[in-house]
Design a protein around this motif. Structure first.
Motif, PDB file in Angstrom:
ATOM      1  N   HIS A   1       0.841  -1.186   0.000  1.00 20.60           N
ATOM      2  CA  HIS A   1       0.000   0.000   0.000  1.00 20.60           C
ATOM      3  C   HIS A   1       0.882   1.243   0.000  1.00 20.60           C
ATOM      4  O   HIS A   1       2.078   1.174   0.313  1.00 20.60           O
ATOM      5  N   ALA A   2       0.293   2.377  -0.322  1.00 18.98           N
ATOM      6  CA  ALA A   2       1.061   3.619  -0.384  1.00 18.98           C
ATOM      7  C   ALA A   2       1.672   3.972   0.960  1.00 18.98           C
ATOM      8  O   ALA A   2       2.784   4.498   1.028  1.00 18.98           O
ATOM      9  N   GLN A   3       0.964   3.663   2.049  1.00 17.31           N
ATOM     10  CA  GLN A   3       1.533   3.978   3.360  1.00 17.31           C
ATOM     11  C   GLN A   3       2.776   3.120   3.631  1.00 17.31           C
ATOM     12  O   GLN A   3       3.719   3.573   4.293  1.00 17.31           O
ATOM     13  N   ASP A   4       2.800   1.886   3.094  1.00 17.28           N
ATOM     14  CA  ASP A   4       3.994   1.050   3.216  1.00 17.28           C
ATOM     15  C   ASP A   4       5.155   1.664   2.443  1.00 17.28           C
ATOM     16  O   ASP A   4       6.305   1.639   2.897  1.00 17.28           O
ATOM     17  N   VAL A   5       4.849   2.185   1.249  1.00 11.72           N
ATOM     18  CA  VAL A   5       5.887   2.818   0.433  1.00 11.72           C
ATOM     19  C   VAL A   5       6.456   4.029   1.160  1.00 11.72           C
ATOM     20  O   VAL A   5       7.677   4.204   1.254  1.00 11.72           O
ATOM     21  N   ARG A   6       5.589   4.861   1.690  1.00  9.21           N
ATOM     22  CA  ARG A   6       6.061   6.054   2.400  1.00  9.21           C
ATOM     23  C   ARG A   6       6.892   5.678   3.614  1.00  9.21           C
ATOM     24  O   ARG A   6       7.914   6.311   3.914  1.00  9.21           O
TER      25      ARG A   6
ATOM     26  N   ALA B   1       0.021   8.808  -5.169  1.00 11.20           N
ATOM     27  CA  ALA B   1      -1.399   9.175  -5.191  1.00 11.20           C
ATOM     28  C   ALA B   1      -2.217   8.126  -5.935  1.00 11.20           C
ATOM     29  O   ALA B   1      -3.335   7.790  -5.534  1.00 11.20           O
ATOM     30  N   ALA B   2      -1.669   7.585  -7.021  1.00 12.87           N
ATOM     31  CA  ALA B   2      -2.381   6.555  -7.790  1.00 12.87           C
ATOM     32  C   ALA B   2      -2.556   5.289  -6.971  1.00 12.87           C
ATOM     33  O   ALA B   2      -3.610   4.639  -7.021  1.00 12.87           O
ATOM     34  N   ILE B   3      -1.534   4.910  -6.217  1.00 11.50           N
ATOM     35  CA  ILE B   3      -1.645   3.728  -5.358  1.00 11.50           C
ATOM     36  C   ILE B   3      -2.674   3.969  -4.266  1.00 11.50           C
ATOM     37  O   ILE B   3      -3.484   3.089  -3.935  1.00 11.50           O
ATOM     38  N   ASP B   4      -2.688   5.164  -3.711  1.00 13.96           N
ATOM     39  CA  ASP B   4      -3.699   5.516  -2.702  1.00 13.96           C
ATOM     40  C   ASP B   4      -5.106   5.296  -3.249  1.00 13.96           C
ATOM     41  O   ASP B   4      -5.996   4.781  -2.563  1.00 13.96           O
ATOM     42  N   LYS B   5      -5.327   5.703  -4.504  1.00 13.08           N
ATOM     43  CA  LYS B   5      -6.663   5.605  -5.096  1.00 13.08           C
ATOM     44  C   LYS B   5      -7.029   4.156  -5.473  1.00 13.08           C
ATOM     45  O   LYS B   5      -8.152   3.725  -5.301  1.00 13.08           O
ATOM     46  N   GLY B   6      -6.064   3.437  -6.008  1.00  8.26           N
ATOM     47  CA  GLY B   6      -6.361   2.123  -6.586  1.00  8.26           C
ATOM     48  C   GLY B   6      -6.160   0.941  -5.672  1.00  8.26           C
ATOM     49  O   GLY B   6      -6.695  -0.143  -5.926  1.00  8.26           O
ATOM     50  N   VAL B   7      -5.371   1.135  -4.612  1.00  6.16           N
ATOM     51  CA  VAL B   7      -5.077   0.039  -3.689  1.00  6.16           C
ATOM     52  C   VAL B   7      -5.403   0.515  -2.275  1.00  6.16           C
ATOM     53  O   VAL B   7      -4.520   0.965  -1.544  1.00  6.16           O
ATOM     54  N   PRO B   8      -6.661   0.472  -1.897  1.00  4.39           N
ATOM     55  CA  PRO B   8      -7.063   1.009  -0.601  1.00  4.39           C
ATOM     56  C   PRO B   8      -6.332   0.342   0.557  1.00  4.39           C
ATOM     57  O   PRO B   8      -6.123  -0.876   0.562  1.00  4.39           O
ATOM     58  N   THR B   9      -5.928   1.147   1.525  1.00  2.67           N
ATOM     59  CA  THR B   9      -5.283   0.619   2.723  1.00  2.67           C
ATOM     60  C   THR B   9      -6.348  -0.050   3.607  1.00  2.67           C
ATOM     61  O   THR B   9      -7.397   0.545   3.849  1.00  2.67           O
ATOM     62  N   PRO B  10      -6.094  -1.280   4.060  1.00  4.78           N
ATOM     63  CA  PRO B  10      -7.100  -1.944   4.908  1.00  4.78           C
ATOM     64  C   PRO B  10      -7.374  -1.152   6.172  1.00  4.78           C
ATOM     65  O   PRO B  10      -6.503  -0.465   6.718  1.00  4.78           O
ATOM     66  N   ALA B  11      -8.608  -1.232   6.628  1.00  7.17           N
ATOM     67  CA  ALA B  11      -8.966  -0.561   7.886  1.00  7.17           C
ATOM     68  C   ALA B  11      -8.176  -1.172   9.037  1.00  7.17           C
ATOM     69  O   ALA B  11      -7.954  -2.382   9.085  1.00  7.17           O
ATOM     70  N   ALA B  12      -7.759  -0.327   9.959  1.00  7.39           N
ATOM     71  CA  ALA B  12      -6.981  -0.801  11.111  1.00  7.39           C
ATOM     72  C   ALA B  12      -7.854  -1.688  11.996  1.00  7.39           C
ATOM     73  O   ALA B  12      -9.050  -1.482  12.123  1.00  7.39           O
TER      74      ALA B  12
END
Length: 353
Positions: A112-117, A342-353
């Motif tokens: 997910h994008a948060q993993d990338v960041r 931003a594209a990953i954020d839109k297309g690969v939703p981060t699972p809910a905690a």
């Protein structure tokens, strides 16, 4: 010394090159400088490369690794059967995971994008698993389910050949683009299931007819990880202005492919292709897609690069070329990494905690 601009790249074939070399008994070392690779760890650090979509592609013939790829040999575009493609894909997934385990301070597999960041913040190269060509997936989509569980987050439906899901664009000049054939019924099912699972659908390599079929089937932003502007270089692998406009309307992203044959107006395989020609594509695409719709999709380790790029360390030369052309720091940051995240954020939703 100018500070490096972080680059998150849309496409490379480094895993394929590592896998082929190992099968030939000539393993390559990723952790040390290696002139055989476009991306090795020290060169990545020099170029500001902070991660990207790492592609897993199955060649048409698994017994020809010693032969250089010849785009004029039609047998290199032969279809491949699903079990063989899945076996080869699993080997590359395994190689990716072993490499990350061997270099835990340098590589991180990200979903997910948060993993990338997070990986970038810890000075680790972010590896997002991508498959180029869906030959490894059965039409019942069982393999898709398992590959998603293994970390797959981006899928190119085709390479430049036909499979059970659709048809690929040829690698040739086509000033008048042949739309070709579109998706099969199984291809429409695959697109819908990717949307449900949160897997980006990559439009690169698809025929024009296939592009419009995906556009009609998905409710997600349109993504082309490594394609250029047909108006600047009339290769069948590039996107027309109408296609670029559709990507823009969807809020999607197109990554600039560094392959010289897709950059040049004459489509020739000439490494003496100046960086200015790359910037021409970027400028044209920004004019249609807007500043939020253009990124980089190098095709490192899978293409013929301009001499001025040479490899991943040459990313600094492209950044300098963008600056020379008047691109501001904010636009360069978007092209180099922010638009892909931003594209990953839109297309690969981060699972809910």
């Amino acid at each position: 010394m100018t500070e490096l601009v972080p680059v998150f790249d849309g496409h490379n074939d480094t895993l394929l090159k590592l896998e082929i070399a190992a099968r030939l008994g000539r393993p390559l070392t990723f952790a040390e400088p290696n002139p055989t690779l476009d991306i090795d760890l020290p060169s990545a650090r020099k170029g500001g490369f902070v991660g990207g979509f790492f592609a897993m592609f199955t060649p048409s013939h698994l017994d020809r690794f010693d032969a250089a790829f010849d785009p004029d040999d039609p047998s290199n575009f032969d279809q491949i059967d699903q079990p063989a493609a899945l076996n080869f894909t699993l080997a590359m997934f395994a190689r990716m995971r072993r490499l990350a385990r061997e270099l835990p301070e340098d590589l991180a597999i990200c979903e997910h994008a948060q993993d990338v960041r997070s990986a970038i913040g810890r000075n680790r190269i972010a590896v997002v698993p991508h498959i180029e060509g869906a030959e490894c997936i059965d039409t019942d989509l069982n393999a898709l389910e398992m590959l998603h569980a293994a970390g797959l987050r981006s899928l190119g439906l085709v390479w430049s050949r036909s499979n059970a899901f659709g048809h690929g664009a040829p690698m040739e000049a086509q000033p008048q683009l042949d739309p070709g054939k579109g998706l099969t019924d199984a291809g429409f099912d695959l697109v819908r299931e990717c949307d449900r699972l949160g897997i980006l659908v990559d439009l690169s390599h698809l025929t024009e007819a296939g592009f419009w079929d995906v556009a009609s089937a998905t409710n997600k932003p349109l993504i082309a990880t490594h394609s250029n502007a047909h108006a600047v270089s009339p290769s069948a692998r590039n996107l027309t202005d109408r296609q670029l406009s559709a990507v823009a309307e969807s809020g999607g992203v197109v990554g600039l492919n560094f392959h010289v044959g897709f950059l040049r107006a004459d489509c020739k395989q000439d490494r003496n292709t100046p960086i200015e020609q790359m910037v021409r594509h970027l400028d044209h695409m920004v004019g249609i897609l807007g500043e939020g719709g253009v990124a980089l999709g190098s095709d490192f380790d899978g293409c013929l690069l301009p001499c001025e790029i040479g490899g991943v360390a040459g990313l600094t030369n492209l950044v300098a070329g963008m600056r020379d052309a008047g691109f501001g720091d904010a636009l360069i940051a978007k092209i180099c990494h922010k638009n892909w995240l931003a594209a990953i954020d839109k297309g690969v939703p981060t699972p809910a905690a």
